[in-house]
Design a protein around this motif. Structure first.
Motif, PDB file in Angstrom:
ATOM      1  N   ALA A   1      -4.737   4.546 -24.298  1.00 48.30           N
ATOM      2  CA  ALA A   1      -5.573   4.355 -23.114  1.00 48.30           C
ATOM      3  C   ALA A   1      -5.028   3.234 -22.234  1.00 48.30           C
ATOM      4  CB  ALA A   1      -7.011   4.059 -23.529  1.00 48.30           C
ATOM      5  N   ILE A   2      -4.597   2.150 -22.858  1.00 43.66           N
ATOM      6  CA  ILE A   2      -4.067   1.013 -22.100  1.00 43.66           C
ATOM      7  C   ILE A   2      -2.793   1.408 -21.363  1.00 43.66           C
ATOM      8  CG2 ILE A   2      -3.081  -1.299 -22.306  1.00 43.66           C
ATOM      9  CD1 ILE A   2      -4.948  -1.799 -24.653  1.00 43.66           C
ATOM     10  N   THR A   3      -1.910   2.095 -22.060  1.00 45.22           N
ATOM     11  CA  THR A   3      -0.624   2.444 -21.455  1.00 45.22           C
ATOM     12  C   THR A   3      -0.763   3.564 -20.420  1.00 45.22           C
ATOM     13  OG1 THR A   3      -0.210   3.880 -23.371  1.00 45.22           O
ATOM     14  CG2 THR A   3       0.741   1.684 -23.420  1.00 45.22           C
ATOM     15  N   LEU A   4      -1.690   4.486 -20.623  1.00 42.69           N
ATOM     16  CA  LEU A   4      -1.891   5.550 -19.641  1.00 42.69           C
ATOM     17  C   LEU A   4      -2.452   4.996 -18.337  1.00 42.69           C
ATOM     18  CD1 LEU A   4      -3.206   8.659 -21.625  1.00 42.69           C
ATOM     19  CD2 LEU A   4      -0.972   8.317 -20.551  1.00 42.69           C
ATOM     20  N   TYR A   5      -3.258   3.944 -18.420  1.00 44.20           N
ATOM     21  CA  TYR A   5      -3.729   3.284 -17.194  1.00 44.20           C
ATOM     22  C   TYR A   5      -2.533   2.793 -16.382  1.00 44.20           C
ATOM     23  CZ  TYR A   5      -5.504  -0.554 -14.318  1.00 44.20           C
ATOM     24  OH  TYR A   5      -5.768  -1.400 -13.281  1.00 44.20           O
ATOM     25  N   THR A   6      -1.576   2.166 -17.075  1.00 41.90           N
ATOM     26  CA  THR A   6      -0.360   1.700 -16.402  1.00 41.90           C
ATOM     27  C   THR A   6       0.428   2.862 -15.831  1.00 41.90           C
ATOM     28  OG1 THR A   6      -0.257  -0.148 -17.961  1.00 41.90           O
ATOM     29  CG2 THR A   6       1.728   0.327 -16.708  1.00 41.90           C
ATOM     30  N   LEU A   7       0.503   3.943 -16.575  1.00 39.90           N
ATOM     31  CA  LEU A   7       1.261   5.114 -16.135  1.00 39.90           C
ATOM     32  C   LEU A   7       0.677   5.705 -14.857  1.00 39.90           C
ATOM     33  CD1 LEU A   7       3.390   7.336 -16.583  1.00 39.90           C
ATOM     34  CD2 LEU A   7       1.749   8.486 -18.081  1.00 39.90           C
ATOM     35  N   VAL A   8      -0.637   5.913 -14.827  1.00 41.33           N
ATOM     36  CA  VAL A   8      -1.287   6.501 -13.653  1.00 41.33           C
ATOM     37  C   VAL A   8      -1.136   5.581 -12.445  1.00 41.33           C
ATOM     38  CG1 VAL A   8      -3.514   7.202 -12.687  1.00 41.33           C
ATOM     39  CG2 VAL A   8      -2.914   7.850 -15.028  1.00 41.33           C
ATOM     40  N   MET A   9      -1.361   4.286 -12.655  1.00 44.56           N
ATOM     41  CA  MET A   9      -1.264   3.340 -11.544  1.00 44.56           C
ATOM     42  C   MET A   9       0.150   3.293 -10.982  1.00 44.56           C
ATOM     43  SD  MET A   9      -2.376  -0.686 -11.472  1.00 44.56           S
ATOM     44  CE  MET A   9      -1.302  -1.067 -12.859  1.00 44.56           C
ATOM     45  N   ALA A  10       1.158   3.272 -11.858  1.00 46.85           N
ATOM     46  CA  ALA A  10       2.545   3.205 -11.400  1.00 46.85           C
ATOM     47  C   ALA A  10       2.961   4.479 -10.685  1.00 46.85           C
ATOM     48  CB  ALA A  10       3.473   2.940 -12.586  1.00 46.85           C
ATOM     49  N   ALA A  11       2.524   5.623 -11.201  1.00 35.67           N
ATOM     50  CA  ALA A  11       2.950   6.896 -10.636  1.00 35.67           C
ATOM     51  C   ALA A  11       2.424   7.114  -9.218  1.00 35.67           C
ATOM     52  CB  ALA A  11       2.508   8.048 -11.542  1.00 35.67           C
ATOM     53  N   PHE A  12       1.246   6.571  -8.904  1.00 37.77           N
ATOM     54  CA  PHE A  12       0.629   6.854  -7.606  1.00 37.77           C
ATOM     55  C   PHE A  12       0.532   5.625  -6.704  1.00 37.77           C
ATOM     56  CE2 PHE A  12      -0.920  10.225 -10.390  1.00 37.77           C
ATOM     57  CZ  PHE A  12      -0.703  11.343  -9.612  1.00 37.77           C
ATOM     58  N   MET A  13       1.223   4.535  -7.046  1.00 39.01           N
ATOM     59  CA  MET A  13       1.148   3.321  -6.245  1.00 39.01           C
ATOM     60  C   MET A  13       1.737   3.529  -4.853  1.00 39.01           C
ATOM     61  SD  MET A  13       0.054   0.174  -6.407  1.00 39.01           S
ATOM     62  CE  MET A  13       0.001  -0.227  -8.157  1.00 39.01           C
ATOM     63  N   ILE A  14       2.905   4.169  -4.767  1.00 37.89           N
ATOM     64  CA  ILE A  14       3.533   4.406  -3.465  1.00 37.89           C
ATOM     65  C   ILE A  14       2.649   5.307  -2.606  1.00 37.89           C
ATOM     66  CG2 ILE A  14       5.534   5.408  -2.304  1.00 37.89           C
ATOM     67  CD1 ILE A  14       7.222   4.616  -4.681  1.00 37.89           C
ATOM     68  N   THR A  15       2.118   6.363  -3.204  1.00 36.82           N
ATOM     69  CA  THR A  15       1.238   7.272  -2.468  1.00 36.82           C
ATOM     70  C   THR A  15      -0.028   6.559  -2.009  1.00 36.82           C
ATOM     71  OG1 THR A  15       2.070   9.117  -3.795  1.00 36.82           O
ATOM     72  CG2 THR A  15       0.016   9.463  -2.593  1.00 36.82           C
ATOM     73  N   GLY A  16      -0.568   5.676  -2.850  1.00 31.49           N
ATOM     74  CA  GLY A  16      -1.762   4.922  -2.470  1.00 31.49           C
ATOM     75  C   GLY A  16      -1.530   4.060  -1.249  1.00 31.49           C
ATOM     76  N   GLY A  17      -0.334   3.446  -1.165  1.00 30.56           N
ATOM     77  CA  GLY A  17      -0.013   2.651   0.007  1.00 30.56           C
ATOM     78  C   GLY A  17       0.079   3.491   1.270  1.00 30.56           C
ATOM     79  N   LYS A  18       0.626   4.690   1.158  1.00 30.24           N
ATOM     80  CA  LYS A  18       0.745   5.573   2.323  1.00 30.24           C
ATOM     81  C   LYS A  18      -0.610   6.089   2.776  1.00 30.24           C
ATOM     82  CE  LYS A  18       3.616   7.331   5.244  1.00 30.24           C
ATOM     83  NZ  LYS A  18       4.532   6.473   6.023  1.00 30.24           N
ATOM     84  N   ILE A  19      -1.490   6.377   1.830  1.00 31.14           N
ATOM     85  CA  ILE A  19      -2.833   6.828   2.187  1.00 31.14           C
ATOM     86  C   ILE A  19      -3.557   5.743   2.968  1.00 31.14           C
ATOM     87  CG2 ILE A  19      -5.094   7.425   1.231  1.00 31.14           C
ATOM     88  CD1 ILE A  19      -3.658   8.906  -1.002  1.00 31.14           C
ATOM     89  N   GLY A  20      -3.343   4.486   2.595  1.00 35.25           N
ATOM     90  CA  GLY A  20      -3.940   3.388   3.344  1.00 35.25           C
ATOM     91  C   GLY A  20      -3.458   3.338   4.770  1.00 35.25           C
ATOM     92  N   GLN A  21      -2.205   3.689   5.002  1.00 30.75           N
ATOM     93  CA  GLN A  21      -1.666   3.720   6.356  1.00 30.75           C
ATOM     94  C   GLN A  21      -2.293   4.859   7.170  1.00 30.75           C
ATOM     95  OE1 GLN A  21       2.574   4.238   6.458  1.00 30.75           O
ATOM     96  NE2 GLN A  21       2.703   4.156   8.694  1.00 30.75           N
ATOM     97  N   ILE A  22      -2.609   5.958   6.509  1.00 29.27           N
ATOM     98  CA  ILE A  22      -3.140   7.131   7.202  1.00 29.27           C
ATOM     99  C   ILE A  22      -4.624   6.963   7.536  1.00 29.27           C
ATOM    100  CG2 ILE A  22      -3.607   9.597   6.987  1.00 29.27           C
ATOM    101  CD1 ILE A  22      -1.099   9.807   5.241  1.00 29.27           C
ATOM    102  N   VAL A  23      -5.424   6.548   6.557  1.00 25.84           N
ATOM    103  CA  VAL A  23      -6.878   6.476   6.752  1.00 25.84           C
ATOM    104  C   VAL A  23      -7.358   5.093   7.151  1.00 25.84           C
ATOM    105  CG1 VAL A  23      -7.196   8.315   5.069  1.00 25.84           C
ATOM    106  CG2 VAL A  23      -7.394   5.941   4.326  1.00 25.84           C
TER     107      VAL A  23
END
Length: 331
Positions: free
Chosen positions: A22-44
């Motif tokens: 559970a601890i490591t999967l949290y890191t995995l999900v956050m790392a995998a979508f960090m770049i996309t999260g930043g771009k979504i912030g630029q859009i919305v």
């Protein structure tokens, strides 16, 4: 959570390996979508992305606090909180720039997005106290209250307007998430599978551990991602991220420093609580107390390394790369 692994595993009728997952999967999900999260912030808009991320994170915290088994814990903590963090952290960096004047900005960046050493020091103690004398669930329930308080004041945050002409690069999103996910997942499984040589009774692919193949595959996908972004830029499109920013020496130096900092700090704060609570059988509060010397060294190091950003006077300017002001300005 690191000091509470044994208690949480017993409460959910699972193993330490399950909680580690559970601890490591949290890191995995956050790392995998960090770049996309930043771009979504630029859009919305940064403030809206921050608020949405807080809602998702709060929903994950509530789900985790009420989780009856490991599966629900994985959904709430690893998935929802990981996705929420991927929206929150990039937005914070941009929001600091738009909500603080120059002479206050360096202090604000020192407090976010990473927690200051004081919170790193008291975190294991607070988590250990609640786990030992109350319940670990109160920690996640407390996160829900913090999220509600943040959302009540979120309207005071100036986040700029959304960029309507910007579109989300879906191909780049898929490639970046897949590449980062393969690399992080491979590293997380190296302790079980082996890094290059497979461990006894572990799987092997063409005589080697799956870990090295996953890392190589992830590196290949990241290379394809960079090639796709460069092609998109050449065609006049809007990339998910411009690979040219990595040519900046200051940025590369900062990323290298962050890598080694979190490599050492994250490893110590993961392995030491595991040893103290599992191998030595200490309670959560006892584990937290024994981590205090390690925590205080972070406070001392941070206190000795802070250097405020110079503020220019009239007619002067300051360079964030060299930390110097032009003639006629203050330092």
């Amino acid at each position: 959570m690191n000091v509470s692994m044994a208690t949480v595993a017993k409460d959910l009728d699972t193993s330490i390996t399950g909680i580690q997952t559970a601890i490591t999967l949290y890191t995995l999900v956050m790392a995998a979508f960090m770049i996309t999260g930043g771009k979504i912030g630029q859009i919305v808009g940064r403030s809206r992305a921050f608020a949405v991320g807080c809602v998702i994170y709060g929903a994950g915290s509530l789900t985790t606090a009420l989780s009856p088994n490991l599966g629900v814990l994985l959904l709430g903590w690893s998935c929802l909180e990981g996705l929420g963090a991927a929206l929150i952290l990039p937005s914070i960096v941009a929001l600091v720039a738009s909500n603080f004047v120059t002479d206050e900005r360096s202090r604000a960046y020192g407090w976010s997005p990473r927690p200051p050493p004081s919170r790193v020091a008291v975190g294991p103690i607070i988590g250990g106290f609640f786990t030992t004398y109350l319940s670990w669930r109160y920690v996640f329930a407390g996160e829900v209250l913090v999220v509600i308080a943040i959302l009540l004041f979120a309207r005071r945050i100036e986040g700029g307007v959304p960029e309507k002409k910007v579109r989300l690069d879906l191909v780049g999103t898929a490639l970046s998430a897949a590449g980062l996910g393969l690399i992080v997942f491979g590293i997380l499984r190296s302790g079980t599978w082996g890094f290059v040589r497979p461990k006894p009774e572990g799987p092997e692919w063409i005589g080697l551990s799956p870990t090295i193949w996953l890392i190589l595959a992830g590196g290949l996908v990241i290379w394809l991602f960079a090639a796709w972004e460069n092609r998109l830029i050449a065609r006049g499109g809007e990339p998910l991220v411009n690979p040219a920013i990595l040519r900046t020496k200051v940025l590369r130096g900062g990323l290298t420093s962050f890598f080694f900092q979190y490599f050492l700090q994250g490893g110590l704060f993961f392995a030491m609580p595991l040893f103290l609570s599992i191998a030595l059988g200490l309670s959560a509060i006892e584990t937290g107390v024994r981590l205090l010397p390690l925590s205080f060294t972070l406070i001392l190091a941070a206190a000795g390394s802070r250097k405020p950003f110079p503020t220019p006077r009239r007619g002067g300017s300051c360079d964030s790369a060299s930390w110097r002001c032009s003639p006629g300005s203050s330092s």
